[in-house]
Motif scaffolding. Structure first.
Motif, PDB file in Angstrom:
ATOM      1  N   GLU A   1      37.984  40.354  41.189  1.00 37.78           N
ATOM      2  CA  GLU A   1      37.090  39.417  41.660  1.00 37.78           C
ATOM      3  C   GLU A   1      36.129  38.963  40.349  1.00 37.78           C
ATOM      4  O   GLU A   1      35.849  37.801  40.605  1.00 37.78           O
ATOM      5  CB  GLU A   1      35.883  40.119  42.630  1.00 37.78           C
ATOM      6  N   SER A   2      35.963  39.830  39.673  1.00 36.01           N
ATOM      7  CA  SER A   2      34.913  39.250  38.362  1.00 36.01           C
ATOM      8  C   SER A   2      35.797  38.280  37.715  1.00 36.01           C
ATOM      9  O   SER A   2      35.079  37.434  36.983  1.00 36.01           O
ATOM     10  CB  SER A   2      34.765  40.426  37.359  1.00 36.01           C
ATOM     11  N   LYS A  30      24.280  26.614  47.162  1.00 37.01           N
ATOM     12  CA  LYS A  30      25.500  27.261  46.239  1.00 37.01           C
ATOM     13  C   LYS A  30      25.956  25.900  45.566  1.00 37.01           C
ATOM     14  O   LYS A  30      26.266  25.161  46.051  1.00 37.01           O
ATOM     15  CB  LYS A  30      26.774  27.857  47.189  1.00 37.01           C
ATOM     16  N   LEU A  81      26.062  30.789  35.763  1.00 43.73           N
ATOM     17  CA  LEU A  81      26.387  31.940  34.588  1.00 43.73           C
ATOM     18  C   LEU A  81      27.089  31.668  33.546  1.00 43.73           C
ATOM     19  O   LEU A  81      28.132  32.239  33.134  1.00 43.73           O
ATOM     20  CB  LEU A  81      26.875  33.217  35.401  1.00 43.73           C
ATOM     21  N   HIS A  94      30.440  41.790  48.951  1.00 44.62           N
ATOM     22  CA  HIS A  94      31.786  41.463  48.222  1.00 44.62           C
ATOM     23  C   HIS A  94      31.778  39.778  48.398  1.00 44.62           C
ATOM     24  O   HIS A  94      32.232  39.461  47.306  1.00 44.62           O
ATOM     25  CB  HIS A  94      32.896  41.940  48.913  1.00 44.62           C
ATOM     26  N   ILE A 102      40.635  49.328  50.038  1.00 46.33           N
ATOM     27  CA  ILE A 102      39.566  48.682  49.143  1.00 46.33           C
ATOM     28  C   ILE A 102      38.882  47.768  50.239  1.00 46.33           C
ATOM     29  O   ILE A 102      37.584  48.059  50.304  1.00 46.33           O
ATOM     30  CB  ILE A 102      40.347  47.982  47.936  1.00 46.33           C
ATOM     31  N   PHE A 162      29.508  37.759  48.161  1.00 47.30           N
ATOM     32  CA  PHE A 162      28.346  37.045  47.865  1.00 47.30           C
ATOM     33  C   PHE A 162      28.424  36.345  46.504  1.00 47.30           C
ATOM     34  O   PHE A 162      29.230  36.468  45.381  1.00 47.30           O
ATOM     35  CB  PHE A 162      27.485  38.286  47.107  1.00 47.30           C
ATOM     36  N   GLU A 163      28.024  34.943  46.534  1.00 46.07           N
ATOM     37  CA  GLU A 163      27.585  34.069  45.499  1.00 46.07           C
ATOM     38  C   GLU A 163      26.191  33.739  45.052  1.00 46.07           C
ATOM     39  O   GLU A 163      25.476  33.670  45.968  1.00 46.07           O
ATOM     40  CB  GLU A 163      28.523  32.938  45.632  1.00 46.07           C
ATOM     41  N   SER A 183      42.913  46.627  40.707  1.00 46.64           N
ATOM     42  CA  SER A 183      41.794  47.004  41.316  1.00 46.64           C
ATOM     43  C   SER A 183      40.976  45.808  41.801  1.00 46.64           C
ATOM     44  O   SER A 183      40.963  44.752  40.986  1.00 46.64           O
ATOM     45  CB  SER A 183      40.946  47.750  40.039  1.00 46.64           C
ATOM     46  N   ALA A 184      40.398  45.806  43.028  1.00 45.50           N
ATOM     47  CA  ALA A 184      40.018  44.708  43.495  1.00 45.50           C
ATOM     48  C   ALA A 184      38.702  44.288  42.723  1.00 45.50           C
ATOM     49  O   ALA A 184      38.542  43.012  42.848  1.00 45.50           O
ATOM     50  CB  ALA A 184      39.461  44.962  44.913  1.00 45.50           C
ATOM     51  N   ALA A 185      38.176  45.160  42.446  1.00 46.78           N
ATOM     52  CA  ALA A 185      36.805  44.798  41.573  1.00 46.78           C
ATOM     53  C   ALA A 185      36.915  43.988  40.396  1.00 46.78           C
ATOM     54  O   ALA A 185      36.363  42.877  40.100  1.00 46.78           O
ATOM     55  CB  ALA A 185      36.121  46.155  41.140  1.00 46.78           C
ATOM     56  N   ASN A 186      37.899  44.609  39.416  1.00 44.40           N
ATOM     57  CA  ASN A 186      38.440  43.606  38.268  1.00 44.40           C
ATOM     58  C   ASN A 186      38.778  42.431  38.683  1.00 44.40           C
ATOM     59  O   ASN A 186      38.349  41.313  38.088  1.00 44.40           O
ATOM     60  CB  ASN A 186      39.653  44.498  37.828  1.00 44.40           C
ATOM     61  N   GLY A 188      31.986  48.257  40.432  1.00 44.31           N
ATOM     62  CA  GLY A 188      32.698  46.760  40.991  1.00 44.31           C
ATOM     63  C   GLY A 188      32.186  46.476  42.287  1.00 44.31           C
ATOM     64  O   GLY A 188      32.859  45.716  42.987  1.00 44.31           O
ATOM     65  N   SER A 228      30.528  42.162  41.503  1.00 44.26           N
ATOM     66  CA  SER A 228      31.407  41.491  40.741  1.00 44.26           C
ATOM     67  C   SER A 228      30.757  40.486  39.659  1.00 44.26           C
ATOM     68  O   SER A 228      31.263  40.178  38.627  1.00 44.26           O
ATOM     69  CB  SER A 228      32.484  40.765  40.993  1.00 44.26           C
ATOM     70  N   TRP A 229      29.676  39.932  40.079  1.00 45.13           N
ATOM     71  CA  TRP A 229      28.727  38.834  39.219  1.00 45.13           C
ATOM     72  C   TRP A 229      28.241  39.371  38.121  1.00 45.13           C
ATOM     73  O   TRP A 229      27.736  38.654  37.172  1.00 45.13           O
ATOM     74  CB  TRP A 229      27.950  38.065  40.158  1.00 45.13           C
ATOM     75  N   PHE A 273      35.587  35.126  39.542  1.00 38.34           N
ATOM     76  CA  PHE A 273      34.060  34.558  40.040  1.00 38.34           C
ATOM     77  C   PHE A 273      33.611  33.460  38.783  1.00 38.34           C
ATOM     78  O   PHE A 273      33.691  33.903  37.597  1.00 38.34           O
ATOM     79  CB  PHE A 273      33.257  35.842  39.726  1.00 38.34           C
TER      80      PHE A 273
END
Lengths: 270, 285
Positions: free
Chosen positions: A112-113, A238, A121, B58, B201, B60-61, A107-110, B82, B85-86, A116
């Motif tokens: 990315e986290s 950033k 953070l 998506h 996705i 974003f930082e 899953s793309a969401a997983n 999701g 993600s941050w 990250f």
């Protein structure tokens, strides 16, 4: 600025990792494997992908992937002799390919986290990990300082002098891989692969002995990391990219200074 | 000079001190969330949207300023599923005041993954508005009625939007669209339209051979004449398919964010949703 706890933590981590990165990265630069940080950062992504698809803990698998990759780089280095950097490219390509293929299944969401990483953070747990890592790396560096220097000078002579070159190499590889994997998760892979190399490159421009070069690289690295945290706060940039920007700027400044002083010297003699 | 020096600290203090009468802030992760926040919170809170206009959520930082905003805010509203993600890496104290608006919604899956674009279903978006009103009411109990009223007004506007879209969709005979990124599942589902897509996705992912082949076949067989792409992502794949099949390309906005132009023109969720439907209806062969 330090009114916020997260900025205090970011600053502490910047100081600690700022010291750790060049201490381990120096050896890699001398061995002509400068891009291994980048290759390992990609390996850690591949590890995350494998972990997610196989249903294992992605963080552990990414650390394992880093260690295995760096051992492979070490093996290929011996195989390719003077073209040591080829091994790095092989591992880098393999890692990108594996990540690309597997990302279609995770899953793309997983995904990315796990990729990250932001110095802003950082949890307490991550802070303790950074402190632990820094202690281990510093201890390793100072305890093996003489032996490492010997190995860098000549592996053959070091062997004759009774140094376990392979073991030293293995221990260094392990720490290096661990640092990249943890660093990528905590501060992002851009910062890790840059800080392993740029400060040492800048310090090398000074053309001093090993000791001074090492000290200078740590100073440059800490200035970049801490500067990134401070400047990004006031400029709303950033932090990772700001740190890397400062490191490049410092390198260019030293380069310009060296060029100018060379020019002046020539004029004097002429 | 002396007087100036005396003045200086007070000036500094004035600029640094968190001004007591300023409105408290709430943070929203990206456009549909900040639109809900400002619709429901009205003038009671300042709404800060973390993702700037024209940026893809998506990619974003966070910057230090973003994180200070998170710490200073009363609540952080996110879509969840999701999209942000941050959120997983936030410190505990921040996680505690994070409200996931999609909690408890019936979600759909696409290629066995959860489709996060819930805000494109007008009924689900209404539910998210209710979730927002509930948590604002908890945060600020003295204005419960105010938030309820805003929520009711919002629901009414959504009902109008739905009516408009149904009318258009009913007249749209094809009931099929081709898009580069499967963001419109909820919207299509609501109006009985089928969504053919290239990427499931991420809008910027490299498509597989099979995905391209499938869409080429479908476009030709069903006489689709428009390939839709989204403005905040690359249109390369859509262009390619369009060239191959002789179809034209047109942009749809999945409402993840507004472009700078849309923001300048004062467009919002409602007007862009309508515009999307109009574009779909016009894509008849």
């Amino acid at each position: 600025m330090f009114h916020y706890e997260f900025m205090v933590i970011a600053f502490i981590v910047a100081l600690l990792l700022g010291a750790v990165f060049p201490l381990l990265g120096g050896t890699v630069v001398y061995k002509r494997l400068s891009s291994s940080g980048d290759a390992l950062a990609h390996s850690s992504l591949a590890g995350v992908a494998i972990g997610l698809v196989a249903g294992l803990n992605p963080l552990y698998i990414s650390i394992a992937a880093c260690v295995v990759s760096f051992l492979i780089i070490g093996l290929l280095r011996r195989k390719f002799g003077s073209h040591a950097e080829i091994g790095v490219v092989v591992v880098l390509s393999a890692a990108i390919a594996v990540t690309g293929i597997l990302s279609g299944y995770a899953s793309a969401a997983n995904f990315e986290s796990y990729l990250f990483g932001s110095i802003l953070l950082i949890s307490y747990e991550e802070l303790y990990i950074v402190i632990g890592l820094s202690i281990v790396v510093a201890a390793f560096y100072f305890l093996t300082y003489q032996r490492q220097l010997h190995c860098l000078y000549s592996e053959e002579e070091a062997k004759i002098a009774g140094i376990h070159v392979r073991w030293l190499d293995f221990a260094h590889s392990l720490l290096f891989a661990l640092t990249v994997a943890i660093g990528a998760k905590i501060v992002g892979s851009l910062v890790v692969s840059s800080m392993l190399v740029l400060p040492t490159a800048t310090a090398l421009l000074l053309k001093k002995n090993y000791r001074i070069t090492s000290i200078a690289s740590v100073i440059v690295s800490i200035l970049s990391m801490a500067g990134g945290v401070i400047f990004s706060y006031y400029l709303d940039w950033k932090p990772g990219a700001t740190s890397v920007g400062i490191a490049v700027l410092l390198l260019l400044l030293i380069l310009a200074y060296k060029g100018l002083s060379l020019l002046l010297k020539r004029k004097k003699t002429a | 000079m002396k007087r100036l020096l005396l003045l200086l600290p007070s000036l500094l203090l004035a600029s640094c001190a968190p001004s007591g009468n300023a409105k408290p802030t709430i943070v929203a992760s990206f456009y549909p969330i900040s639109f809900l926040a400002s619709s429901i919170a009205g003038d009671k809170y300042d709404v800060v949207c973390l993702t700037p206009s024209g940026a893809e959520p998506h990619d974003f930082e966070l910057t230090p300023k973003n994180v200070t905003t998170l710490y200073d805010s009363k609540a952080i509203f996110v879509n969840g599923l999701g999209m942000e993600s941050w959120v997983d890496s936030l410190q505990e104290s921040l996680k505690e005041k994070t409200v996931t608006l999609s909690d408890g919604l019936p979600t759909k899956t696409i290629d066995s993954r959860i489709d996060p674009h819930v805000w494109l279903d007008t009924r689900l978006y209404e539910k998210m508005a209710e979730n927002m009103a509930t948590s604002l009411a908890k945060l600020d109990p003295s204005n419960v009625q105010f938030y309820r009223d805003n929520c009711a007004t919002f629901s009414k506007k959504m009902a109008d939007l739905r009516e408009y879209c149904h009318k258009i969709a009913d007249a749209f005979e094809d009931k099929v669209i081709a898009v580069n990124h499967a963001a419109y599942g909820y919207m299509c589902n609501e109006y009985g339209i089928e969504q053919l897509y290239i990427n499931s996705i991420s809008p910027d992912e490299e498509p597989t051979q099979k995905a391209i082949e499938d869409i080429l076949k479908a476009v030709e067989e069903r006489g689709i004449d428009t390939i839709f792409f989204e403005e905040l992502a690359s249109d390369a794949v859509a262009q390619k398919i369009a060239k191959e099949t002789g179809a034209k390309t047109e942009s749809l906005n999945p409402l993840e964010g507004l472009t700078a132009k849309e923001e300048r023109e004062g467009m919002d969720y409602f007007s862009i949703y309508r515009q999307n439907m109009d574009k779909i209806a016009r894509s008849k062969p």
